[in-house]
Scaffold this active site. Structure first.
Site, PDB file in Angstrom:
ATOM      1  CG  ASN A 157      -1.793   1.224   1.291  1.00 25.47           C
ATOM      2  OD1 ASN A 157      -2.732   1.316   0.509  1.00 25.47           O
ATOM      3  ND2 ASN A 157      -1.514   2.180   2.181  1.00 25.47           N
ATOM      4  CD  GLU A 158      -1.202   5.834   0.608  1.00 22.30           C
ATOM      5  OE1 GLU A 158      -0.595   6.166   1.639  1.00 22.30           O
ATOM      6  OE2 GLU A 158      -2.253   6.386   0.231  1.00 22.30           O
TER       7      GLU A 158
HETATM    8  C1  BGC Z   1      -3.480   5.355   3.955  1.00 21.95           C
HETATM    9  C2  BGC Z   1      -4.505   5.062   5.020  1.00 21.95           C
HETATM   10  C3  BGC Z   1      -4.841   6.347   5.767  1.00 21.95           C
HETATM   11  C4  BGC Z   1      -5.459   7.308   4.768  1.00 21.95           C
HETATM   12  C5  BGC Z   1      -5.990   8.610   5.355  1.00 21.95           C
HETATM   13  C6  BGC Z   1      -3.706   6.656   3.214  1.00 21.95           C
HETATM   14  O1  BGC Z   1      -2.495   7.269   3.063  1.00 21.95           O
HETATM   15  O2  BGC Z   1      -3.344   4.277   3.076  1.00 21.95           O
HETATM   16  O3  BGC Z   1      -4.011   4.066   5.862  1.00 21.95           O
HETATM   17  O4  BGC Z   1      -5.654   6.121   6.873  1.00 21.95           O
HETATM   18  O5  BGC Z   1      -4.502   7.628   3.797  1.00 21.95           O
HETATM   19  O6  BGC Z   1      -4.990   9.444   5.818  1.00 21.95           O
END
Ligand code: BGC
Length: 412
Positions: A157-158
């Site tokens: 993720n990201e």
């Molecule tokens: C992340 C989440 C986070 C959301 C809101 C994203 O960067 O994947 O885990 O809660 O943004 O900030």
């Protein structure tokens, strides 16, 4: 005007294990949250106890009208010691996947959402080249046990968030709080201050390359277990805009923080777009939101139009089909949330009208949850949770999104 979405479009919400499960005690972030000098507003604790309450939670999401759910498998539970894979943990996630199918939700699974097993950090974390192979081994095991029940898989993720955090920390490098925290974190993992590398601290170019190697190796490992499973990474994409004179700087930052990652995704099956806001650049650097402009609980601008732009950019660079794997707003005002989704989805619809292959939309988030360093303050959920009683209350935005999903069309 009512605009239909393509047949088979995935309508879902997203969560991440550490933010909702509770008591993720073998993870690196659990260690960091509980240090005396922690920079986390509060520890995650029981979170919203999704680990035990997932049957009701999944049933509730399905009852809204959604047809998909994106959640993460927690590596710290699946591999609590190096090379020891917990069958009980895999069985737990298998039950979650089966529950999704029973309720007509197609599961999209993330293998790494910010947290790692705490032992991995003591073994060098995201600074060690060995981590790519270790991560791929874990993904192979998880896919072997669970892959037959997945609709799509997100490796990491990201992938670019550590570099983004590195940019923010440039302005915070001399903060004594940060230093004390890092010192204590290093002690907790039995290493030097400059060696400790949880995913969110992996802010150098060398660490970026390890993360990208981990993506490539894990994608191959997943495919080796289930060749027909669509696999991709997700990327944090703000809409980077230049105001007069800021073009060169914007282009440089966008190349470093976004394009390098998008280019690395080119051989994948899809690209996961995760967008919250826009970022404006002037000649001297990033600009704060202008006075009077609405901002979210996170302090950045309310700008749902960013999503259309980032989808277009992701497709321009990768040429891949898109899943919007996260999009949402931290606000106490659910009317504002509903308006945000309406505007963001109008942008998705415009992309579809232009022939762009968008295959799904996952609102962040299903529930109010643990917003990392910010603790439980920001409210991103379409379902409210009273953490004293763990009672769930559906917000109007959830009903609205469910109706859009059920009808598979949007009033624009
Ligand atoms: C992340 C989440 C986070 C959301 C809101 C994203 O960067 O994947 O885990 O809660 O943004 O900030």
């Amino acid at each position: 005007m009512t605009e239909r979405f393509p047949d088979g479009f995935l309508w879902g919400t997203a969560t991440a294990a550490h933010q909702v499960e509770g008591n993720n005690v073998n993870s690196d972030l659990w260690v960091l949250e509980n240090l005396a000098n922690t920079v986390f507003a509060e520890p995650s604790g029981d979170a919203i106890d999704h680990y035990h309450r997932y049957p009701d939670d999944i049933a509730l999401l399905a009852s809204l009208g959604l047809n998909s759910y994106r959640f993460s498998v927690e590596g710290a539970r699946v591999e609590p010691e190096p090379g020891h894979f917990s069958q009980a943990a895999l069985d737990h996630y298998r039950r979650m996947l089966e529950t999704c199918h029973r309720h007509g939700l197609q599961p999209v699974v993330t293998y790494h959402h910010f947290t790692s097993p705490r032992w991995l950090i003591s073994h060098g974390g995201w600074r060690s080249p060995d981590t790519a192979g270790r991560f791929a081994d874990y993904c192979a095991k998880a896919t072997c046990g669970l892959g037959d029940l997945m609709t799509a898989a997100c490796t990491i993720n990201e992938v670019n968030i550590p570099l983004m955090i590195g940019q923010w920390l440039k302005h915070d490098a001399d903060n004594p709080g940060q230093n004390a925290f890092r010192q204590e974190a290093a002690q907790a993992f039995g290493m030097d201050k400059d060696e400790v590398a949880p995913f969110l601290f992996a802010i150098s170019a060398r660490e970026r390359d390890i993360i990208l190697a981990a993506h490539a190796q894990s994608a191959a490992a997943i495919k080796a277990e289930r060749s027909d499973l669509p696999v991709g990474m997700t990327v944090a994409l703000g809409d980077m805009q230049a105001v007069a004179g800021g073009e060169a700087l914007r282009d440089r930052v966008r190349r470093e923080l976004q394009d390098v990652f998008l280019e690395a995704a080119r051989g994948d099956d899809f690209i996961g777009v995760q967008t919250y806001t826009r970022e404006r650049y002037g000649p001297q650097g990033p600009l704060r939101p202008e006075d009077g402009v609405p901002v979210t609980q996170m302090g950045y601008e309310v700008w749902p139009e960013a999503l259309e732009m980032t989808i277009r950019r992701a497709v321009e660079v990768t040429g891949l089909p898109v899943y919007v794997t996260e999009n949402g707003i931290g606000t106490e005002d659910d009317t504002q949330r509903l308006d945000y989704y309406q505007r963001a989805l109008s942008g998705v619809r415009r992309c579809l009208s232009d022939g762009i292959d968008v295959r799904g939309y996952f609102a962040w988030s299903a529930f109010d949850n643990y917003e990392w360093m910010r603790g439980y303050g920001p409210k991103f959920g379409i379902i409210e949770v009273d953490r004293n009683t763990q009672t769930r209350t559906v917000k109007p935005s959830a009903r609205w999104l469910g109706e859009v999903a059920r009808a598979n069309c949007l009033d624009m």
